[in-house]
Design an enzyme around this catalytic site. Structure first.
Site, PDB file in Angstrom:
ATOM      1  CB  CYS A  69       0.451   3.665  -2.469  1.00  0.00           C
ATOM      2  SG  CYS A  69      -1.267   3.642  -2.994  1.00  0.00           S
ATOM      3  NE  ARG A 109      -8.432   0.552  -6.197  1.00  0.00           N
ATOM      4  CZ  ARG A 109      -8.062   0.541  -4.921  1.00  0.00           C
ATOM      5  NH1 ARG A 109      -8.976   0.427  -3.976  1.00  0.00           N
ATOM      6  NH2 ARG A 109      -6.801   0.619  -4.585  1.00  0.00           N
ATOM      7  CG  HIS A 157       2.292   1.812  -6.778  1.00  0.00           C
ATOM      8  ND1 HIS A 157       2.655   1.210  -5.594  1.00  0.00           N
ATOM      9  CD2 HIS A 157       1.015   2.219  -6.597  1.00  0.00           C
ATOM     10  CE1 HIS A 157       1.637   1.247  -4.765  1.00  0.00           C
ATOM     11  NE2 HIS A 157       0.629   1.852  -5.333  1.00  0.00           N
TER      12      HIS A 157
END
Ligand code: GLN
Length: 245
Positions: free
Chosen positions: A94, A128, A194
């Site tokens: 990320c 997002r 993640h």
């Protein structure tokens, strides 16, 4: 055999407990009697590219990325470039992934990247990109399903010749548009996933271990099989969550 891991900015770049990826690599080596060295390089610290076979950098918030970007360029770029050319494995998650490209454009501000892969990250209007993700990759050991969780404001676009890590089956991936997730160049892997990523994707973890050990062994070593009942269930759960949407 010994896996020599270097963590970059472990204090600054560690959201979603991305550091768990390191622990997972360590355990899988330990369980197989493979030695494991764990070093770290923080702000201002350089490193010897010949001394580490796997370099890891986790995710970070915009604030943390701002803090490390210049420092990384000054103190670590050249060593990282040399390591990559010499077949070192790099795993960047990320925020760490975004910093490997040319830049991360945040409104009027442009955070410089290392330019080690041909990609750039921008902010675009829109929410997002958050949620569970399932992708399909091919890292030289057959089709590989990878599952995880993404949460990024940045949208990453790969250069025309740049290879993604995989194709999005469910989720947003690099930018929510082109169906690509992550990046791959030689043994460098960048991803938005993640989880932490590796405990949910033991096959990926083992592939990274194998590639990193091959660097000094000359050939890819066979890895002893482990009892992966829990790992398989963690993977299936993560993938099922992504497939539910
Ligand atoms: N700050 C970056 C973004 O929002 C990366 C976030 C992350 O590492 N999860 O795009």
């Amino acid at each position: 055999m010994r896996l020599r891991l270097l963590a970059l900015y472990p204090e600054q770049m560690n959201i979603y407990a991305d550091r768990g990826n390191i622990l997972f690599l360590q355990r899988r080596c330990q369980w197989r009697n493979i030695g494991f060295d764990h070093a770290a390089a923080g702000p201002g610290e350089g490193f010897d590219p010949a001394a580490h076979d796997l370099v890891y950098i986790g995710g970070g918030q915009d604030r943390d990325q701002r803090l490390v970007a210049d420092d990384m360029l000054r103190s670590k770029r050249d060593a990282l470039a040399a390591g990559i050319d010499d077949a070192a494995v790099v795993l960047a998650v990320c925020g760490g992934y975004q910093l490997l490209g040319h830049s991360y454009q945040l409104g009027d501000e442009r955070i410089p990247g290392l330019g080690l892969v041909d990609l750039e990250t921008v902010r675009e209007p829109g929410p997002r990109l958050i949620g569970n993700v399932a992708i399909e990759a091919e890292l030289g050991n057959g089709p590989l399903r990878i599952a995880g969780f993404e949460n990024h404001g940045g949208r990453t676009y790969l250069g025309d010749e740049t290879q993604p890590l995989g194709r999005v089956i469910r989720g947003h991936g690099n930018n929510g548009r082109d169906g690509f997730e992550g990046v791959r160049r030689l043994n460098l892997f960048g991803t938005y996933l993640h989880g932490p990523l590796l405990p949910k994707n033991a096959r990926l973890a083992d592939r990274l271990i194998q590639l990193a050990l091959a660097r000094r062994a000359g050939a890819e070593p066979e890895l002893a099989p482990l009892d992966d009942t829990l790992e398989a269930s963690a993977h299936e759960n993560a993938r099922a969550a992504a497939m539910r949407g």
